[in-house]
Structure formats: structure tokens, C-alpha cells
Design a protein around this motif. Structure first.
Motif, mmCIF file in Angstrom:
data_model
loop_
_atom_site.group_PDB
_atom_site.id
_atom_site.type_symbol
_atom_site.label_atom_id
_atom_site.label_comp_id
_atom_site.label_asym_id
_atom_site.label_seq_id
_atom_site.Cartn_x
_atom_site.Cartn_y
_atom_site.Cartn_z
ATOM 1 N N SER A 9 0.806 -1.205 0.000
ATOM 2 C CA SER A 9 0.000 0.000 0.000
ATOM 3 C C SER A 9 0.849 1.270 0.000
ATOM 4 O O SER A 9 1.672 1.475 -0.874
ATOM 5 C CB SER A 9 -0.971 -0.036 1.176
ATOM 6 O OG SER A 9 -1.891 1.021 1.104
ATOM 7 N N ASN A 10 0.670 2.104 1.017
ATOM 8 C CA ASN A 10 1.294 3.426 1.047
ATOM 9 C C ASN A 10 2.603 3.486 1.834
ATOM 10 O O ASN A 10 3.089 4.559 2.146
ATOM 11 C CB ASN A 10 0.308 4.464 1.584
ATOM 12 C CG ASN A 10 -0.162 4.136 2.985
ATOM 13 O OD1 ASN A 10 0.412 3.292 3.657
ATOM 14 N ND2 ASN A 10 -1.212 4.805 3.421
ATOM 15 N N GLY A 11 3.158 2.337 2.155
ATOM 16 C CA GLY A 11 4.470 2.318 2.810
ATOM 17 C C GLY A 11 4.464 2.445 4.309
ATOM 18 O O GLY A 11 5.523 2.561 4.930
ATOM 19 N N ILE A 26 8.299 -3.036 -1.926
ATOM 20 C CA ILE A 26 6.845 -3.166 -1.894
ATOM 21 C C ILE A 26 6.382 -3.663 -3.257
ATOM 22 O O ILE A 26 6.847 -3.190 -4.292
ATOM 23 C CB ILE A 26 6.164 -1.810 -1.597
ATOM 24 C CG1 ILE A 26 6.467 -1.342 -0.179
ATOM 25 C CG2 ILE A 26 4.655 -1.903 -1.816
ATOM 26 C CD1 ILE A 26 5.910 0.030 0.142
ATOM 27 N N PHE A 27 5.446 -4.602 -3.222
ATOM 28 C CA PHE A 27 4.738 -5.043 -4.420
ATOM 29 C C PHE A 27 3.276 -4.666 -4.221
ATOM 30 O O PHE A 27 2.634 -5.119 -3.277
ATOM 31 C CB PHE A 27 4.866 -6.559 -4.607
ATOM 32 C CG PHE A 27 6.262 -7.013 -4.902
ATOM 33 C CD1 PHE A 27 6.710 -7.121 -6.212
ATOM 34 C CD2 PHE A 27 7.130 -7.325 -3.869
ATOM 35 C CE1 PHE A 27 8.000 -7.541 -6.492
ATOM 36 C CE2 PHE A 27 8.422 -7.748 -4.135
ATOM 37 C CZ PHE A 27 8.867 -7.858 -5.450
ATOM 38 N N GLU A 31 -0.418 2.802 -8.437
ATOM 39 C CA GLU A 31 0.564 3.843 -8.768
ATOM 40 C C GLU A 31 0.458 5.012 -7.783
ATOM 41 O O GLU A 31 1.474 5.608 -7.409
ATOM 42 C CB GLU A 31 0.352 4.325 -10.199
ATOM 43 C CG GLU A 31 1.435 5.234 -10.720
ATOM 44 C CD GLU A 31 2.781 4.545 -10.900
ATOM 45 O OE1 GLU A 31 3.809 5.137 -10.484
ATOM 46 O OE2 GLU A 31 2.818 3.440 -11.455
ATOM 47 N N GLU A 32 -0.764 5.324 -7.344
ATOM 48 C CA GLU A 32 -0.951 6.407 -6.374
ATOM 49 C C GLU A 32 -0.294 6.073 -5.039
ATOM 50 O O GLU A 32 0.338 6.931 -4.414
ATOM 51 C CB GLU A 32 -2.448 6.698 -6.171
ATOM 52 C CG GLU A 32 -3.137 7.287 -7.371
ATOM 53 C CD GLU A 32 -3.535 6.227 -8.409
ATOM 54 O OE1 GLU A 32 -3.537 5.014 -8.088
ATOM 55 O OE2 GLU A 32 -3.818 6.625 -9.553
ATOM 56 N N ASN A 33 -0.447 4.833 -4.601
ATOM 57 C CA ASN A 33 0.206 4.420 -3.363
ATOM 58 C C ASN A 33 1.723 4.473 -3.496
ATOM 59 O O ASN A 33 2.418 4.805 -2.540
ATOM 60 C CB ASN A 33 -0.226 3.004 -2.964
ATOM 61 C CG ASN A 33 -1.571 2.970 -2.285
ATOM 62 O OD1 ASN A 33 -2.058 3.979 -1.786
ATOM 63 N ND2 ASN A 33 -2.191 1.818 -2.281
ATOM 64 N N LYS A 34 2.235 4.163 -4.667
ATOM 65 C CA LYS A 34 3.684 4.239 -4.893
ATOM 66 C C LYS A 34 4.171 5.664 -4.680
ATOM 67 O O LYS A 34 5.158 5.889 -3.976
ATOM 68 C CB LYS A 34 4.047 3.776 -6.300
ATOM 69 C CG LYS A 34 5.535 3.925 -6.587
ATOM 70 C CD LYS A 34 5.894 3.529 -8.003
ATOM 71 C CE LYS A 34 7.389 3.723 -8.241
ATOM 72 N NZ LYS A 34 7.774 3.309 -9.603
ATOM 73 N N ILE A 51 7.421 -1.839 -6.603
ATOM 74 C CA ILE A 51 7.088 -2.472 -7.873
ATOM 75 C C ILE A 51 5.573 -2.412 -8.038
ATOM 76 O O ILE A 51 4.833 -2.980 -7.229
ATOM 77 C CB ILE A 51 7.550 -3.953 -7.912
ATOM 78 C CG1 ILE A 51 9.016 -4.095 -7.526
ATOM 79 C CG2 ILE A 51 7.235 -4.578 -9.260
ATOM 80 C CD1 ILE A 51 9.988 -3.400 -8.434
ATOM 81 N N VAL A 52 5.119 -1.705 -9.076
ATOM 82 C CA VAL A 52 3.688 -1.601 -9.351
ATOM 83 C C VAL A 52 3.300 -2.709 -10.322
ATOM 84 O O VAL A 52 3.902 -2.855 -11.383
ATOM 85 C CB VAL A 52 3.320 -0.223 -9.942
ATOM 86 C CG1 VAL A 52 1.848 -0.180 -10.338
ATOM 87 C CG2 VAL A 52 3.637 0.882 -8.955
#
Length: 91
Positions: A9-11, A26-27, A31-34, A51-52
Motif C-alpha cells: 500500500s502506502n508504505g 513493496i509489491f 501507482e498512487e500508493n507508490k 514495484i507496481v
């Protein structure tokens, strides 16, 4: 330690793990969460990889045996319609 944070998710878990010295990837499909997670890591003066994409599409050749820990946050299993396939990827 090399940690894979699946559906990270958001880290919010990956960034603290990175601050503790882990190499965290993170997998996640968002893209927004990245963008949020990378900004959070930058603000915390640490770094994470993100990684998205779909977990079912992870490049197993690249990551087999790479991680020391697979970290799955609680409540993510309902995202997967093929648990056996997910477990095979994780194994």
C-alpha cells in the motif's frame, strides 16, 4: 535483511522497516500508493523500492530466493481469487 512487502500500500510498514535497516521492496497494484510511499520514505530520509503490478505477474526468476522475509499485512488475502497460486508464488 531483504524484505518483500506484498500489498504494501502506502508504505506505512515498509518505511519503518527501512529505517530499521532493512532493504524493503513493496509489491502493490497502485501507482498512487507508490507516489505516496516514495514521498513518505523521502521525508523519513530513507529509501524503499516499489514495484507496481499484479502479484500474480511477479518475475519469479528475478526474485526467487532473493528475500529473507515476506511481509503480508493483515487483511490482504481477500484480494486473491487463487490462494494456491499465491502460495506457490510466495513459496
Amino acid at each position: 535483511m531483504k524484505i518483500a512487502n506484498l500489498c504494501g500500500s502506502n508504505g506505512r510498514k515498509a518505511v519503518p522497516l527501512s529505517l530499521l535497516g532493512a532493504d524493503v521492496t513493496i509489491f502493490d497494484i497502485s501507482e498512487e500508493n507508490k507516489r505516496y510511499a516514495i514521498e513518505l520514505a523521502d521525508c523519513a530520509n530513507t529509501s524503499i523500492k516499489y514495484i507496481v503490478g499484479d502479484i500474480y505477474d511477479i518475475n519469479l526468476t528475478e526474485y526467487t530466493g532473493y528475500f529473507d522475509i515476506l511481509y503480508l499485512e493483515g487483511g490482504i488475502l481477500h484480494y486473491f481469487n487463487d490462494i494456491d497460486k499465491l502460495m506457490a508464488i510466495l513459496f
